[in-house]
Write a protein that holds these residues in place. Structure first.
Motif, PDB file in Angstrom:
ATOM      1  N   CYS A  39       0.829  -1.215   0.000  1.00  0.00           N
ATOM      2  CA  CYS A  39       0.000   0.000   0.000  1.00  0.00           C
ATOM      3  C   CYS A  39       0.861   1.261   0.000  1.00  0.00           C
ATOM      4  O   CYS A  39       0.489   2.279  -0.587  1.00  0.00           O
ATOM      5  N   VAL A 109      -3.079   8.714   2.121  1.00  0.00           N
ATOM      6  CA  VAL A 109      -4.519   8.509   2.333  1.00  0.00           C
ATOM      7  C   VAL A 109      -5.325   9.512   1.510  1.00  0.00           C
ATOM      8  O   VAL A 109      -6.342   9.148   0.883  1.00  0.00           O
ATOM      9  N   THR A 113      -7.561   8.160  -1.676  1.00  0.00           N
ATOM     10  CA  THR A 113      -9.014   8.300  -1.605  1.00  0.00           C
ATOM     11  C   THR A 113      -9.564   8.964  -2.864  1.00  0.00           C
ATOM     12  O   THR A 113     -10.596   8.545  -3.409  1.00  0.00           O
ATOM     13  N   GLY A 117     -10.961   6.384  -5.544  1.00  0.00           N
ATOM     14  CA  GLY A 117     -12.388   6.692  -5.476  1.00  0.00           C
ATOM     15  C   GLY A 117     -12.932   7.078  -6.830  1.00  0.00           C
ATOM     16  O   GLY A 117     -14.046   6.688  -7.216  1.00  0.00           O
ATOM     17  N   ILE A 133     -12.032   0.136  -3.314  1.00  0.00           N
ATOM     18  CA  ILE A 133     -12.561   0.342  -1.958  1.00  0.00           C
ATOM     19  C   ILE A 133     -11.639  -0.284  -0.919  1.00  0.00           C
ATOM     20  O   ILE A 133     -11.397   0.295   0.152  1.00  0.00           O
ATOM     21  N   PHE A 134     -11.093  -1.471  -1.232  1.00  0.00           N
ATOM     22  CA  PHE A 134     -10.173  -2.121  -0.305  1.00  0.00           C
ATOM     23  C   PHE A 134      -8.940  -1.253  -0.057  1.00  0.00           C
ATOM     24  O   PHE A 134      -8.512  -1.055   1.087  1.00  0.00           O
ATOM     25  N   ILE A 136      -8.605   2.003  -0.493  1.00  0.00           N
ATOM     26  CA  ILE A 136      -8.988   3.223   0.221  1.00  0.00           C
ATOM     27  C   ILE A 136      -9.150   2.960   1.712  1.00  0.00           C
ATOM     28  O   ILE A 136      -8.669   3.745   2.555  1.00  0.00           O
ATOM     29  N   LEU A 137      -9.804   1.858   2.061  1.00  0.00           N
ATOM     30  CA  LEU A 137     -10.071   1.564   3.470  1.00  0.00           C
ATOM     31  C   LEU A 137      -8.832   1.036   4.191  1.00  0.00           C
ATOM     32  O   LEU A 137      -8.666   1.274   5.397  1.00  0.00           O
ATOM     33  N   PHE A 138      -7.970   0.309   3.479  1.00  0.00           N
ATOM     34  CA  PHE A 138      -6.799  -0.274   4.134  1.00  0.00           C
ATOM     35  C   PHE A 138      -5.635   0.709   4.241  1.00  0.00           C
ATOM     36  O   PHE A 138      -4.783   0.558   5.118  1.00  0.00           O
ATOM     37  N   THR A 155      -6.857  10.330   9.563  1.00  0.00           N
ATOM     38  CA  THR A 155      -8.261  10.743   9.628  1.00  0.00           C
ATOM     39  C   THR A 155      -8.487  12.011   8.821  1.00  0.00           C
ATOM     40  O   THR A 155      -9.430  12.098   8.015  1.00  0.00           O
ATOM     41  N   PHE A 158      -8.198  11.249   5.116  1.00  0.00           N
ATOM     42  CA  PHE A 158      -9.378  10.583   4.565  1.00  0.00           C
ATOM     43  C   PHE A 158     -10.534  11.577   4.378  1.00  0.00           C
ATOM     44  O   PHE A 158     -11.200  11.573   3.342  1.00  0.00           O
ATOM     45  N   VAL A 162     -12.208  12.555   0.758  1.00  0.00           N
ATOM     46  CA  VAL A 162     -13.622  12.388   0.421  1.00  0.00           C
ATOM     47  C   VAL A 162     -14.213  13.710  -0.076  1.00  0.00           C
ATOM     48  O   VAL A 162     -14.918  13.752  -1.096  1.00  0.00           O
TER      49      VAL A 162
END
Length: 335
Positions: A39, A109, A113, A117, A133-134, A136-138, A155, A158, A162
């Motif tokens: 990643c 991040v 995203t 995305g 999606i994996f 982005i979330l991982f 945080t 992210f 978005v």
């Protein structure tokens, strides 16, 4: 910003959440470290350079421009936030992953995203969407697991990602989606090109001999993203001046893995010709200049970094398809 407060008082900027992710190291440590390392590179500039180049020359130029716009604008804003927020990374510093800029927000991040995305939104494929999606979330988990970012860093990255994704999709839908043309044809291309250079070069005004090491490397990242954005902008403006109209867009023939099929070469020959041209252009305009600059007295010069990424951005957008047009009258660039 008070580093002691961030590191020891605030939960969002403490080592507690980072250490808690290593509770499973005895059984899953190798797997988690491996995925986190992957990643790290999937969110890096070198990967995105190759990936967007691949999308541009092999699939849809318009999608590549959208991905590049999302990547580079999020990169610039991310580094701008880092520059002024001055948030330190976790200590001790993990030298292995060469992260010397400030920490908040997490650039990996943020850009991941936006780019992945946008891919999930644009490509109607369940596996592409699942992978996007994996990742982005991982990605936030991986940045904390490798101890290169705090919980607060990922945080904010992210959340900004978005918001950036929503905004850029809104602007694209309103001003770009309905247009059939990918490139910009205008008699004011020189003025627009100059304006683009002025705007994208403006972050260099933040440079100062009094900058800390973290400020310097943060500014380096911002300059690289700005230069690449400027290069893409010049390519979009100048390509129509030299290209034939039938080569304003392209795609690839239908994928064929049947060796005995007559159409086998219709896919693979253009595939490898495009790959060779792309590799040569990236080598000449990105890899070789990088090596020369790194071994020179100007290795830390921000203006040279800007020029390098401006040139490679322009070369990818404009020179690669122009070269392909010259090979057998554009045979390998036709749809």
């Amino acid at each position: 910003m008070n580093e002691l407060f961030l590191a020891n008082v605030s939960f969002w900027f403490s080592s507690g959440p980072l250490e808690s992710l290593h509770l499973w190291d005895s059984s899953l440590g190798g797997i988690l470290y491996g995925i986190s390392s992957i990643c790290h590179y999937l969110g890096g500039s070198s990967f995105f350079l190759g990936f967007i180049s691949f999308v541009y020359i092999y699939t849809r130029p318009k999608l590549a421009f959208e991905l590049a716009l999302g990547l580079l604008t999020s990169g610039i804003l991310g580094y701008l936030f880092k520059f002024y927020l001055e948030s330190p990374r976790p200590f001790p510093y993990p030298e292995l992953f060469d992260e010397k800029a400030f920490g908040m927000p997490s650039g990996h991040v943020y850009t991941t995203t936006v780019v992945w995305g946008m891919l999930a939104y644009r490509i109607q494929n369940v596996w592409i969407r699942f992978l996007s999606i994996f990742i982005i979330l991982f990605m936030p988990f991986s940045r904390m697991y490798l101890k290169v970012h705090y919980l607060g860093d990922v945080t904010l990255g992210f959340v900004l990602g978005v918001l950036h994704l929503i905004l850029i999709l809104f602007l694209l839908k309103r001003y770009y989606d309905q247009k059939e043309k990918v490139f910009i044809e205008t008699k004011h291309y020189r003025t627009l090109a100059l304006l683009g250079i002025v705007v994208t070069l403006s972050p260099i005004t933040l440079d100062s001999s009094f900058l800390s090491e973290e400020h310097h490397y943060t500014l380096v990242g911002m300059i690289m993203a700005s230069g690449a954005l400027g290069g893409f902008w010049l390519g979009i403006l100048f390509y129509p001046r030299f290209s034939k109209k039938e080569f304003y867009t392209w795609s690839m023939p239908k994928f064929n893995f049947n060796f005995v099929s007559p159409s086998f070469g219709n896919f693979w020959i253009p595939f490898f010709v495009r790959l060779i041209v792309l590799a040569i252009v990236i080598s000449l305009f990105y890899i070789v200049p990088g090596i020369l600059i790194k071994n020179s007295v100007w290795k830390d010069d921000l203006f040279l970094r800007y020029i390098r990424y401006l040139v490679v951005g322009f070369a990818l957008v404009c020179i690669v398809p122009l070269v392909l047009q010259k090979i057998q009258k554009g045979k390998f660039l036709q749809n």
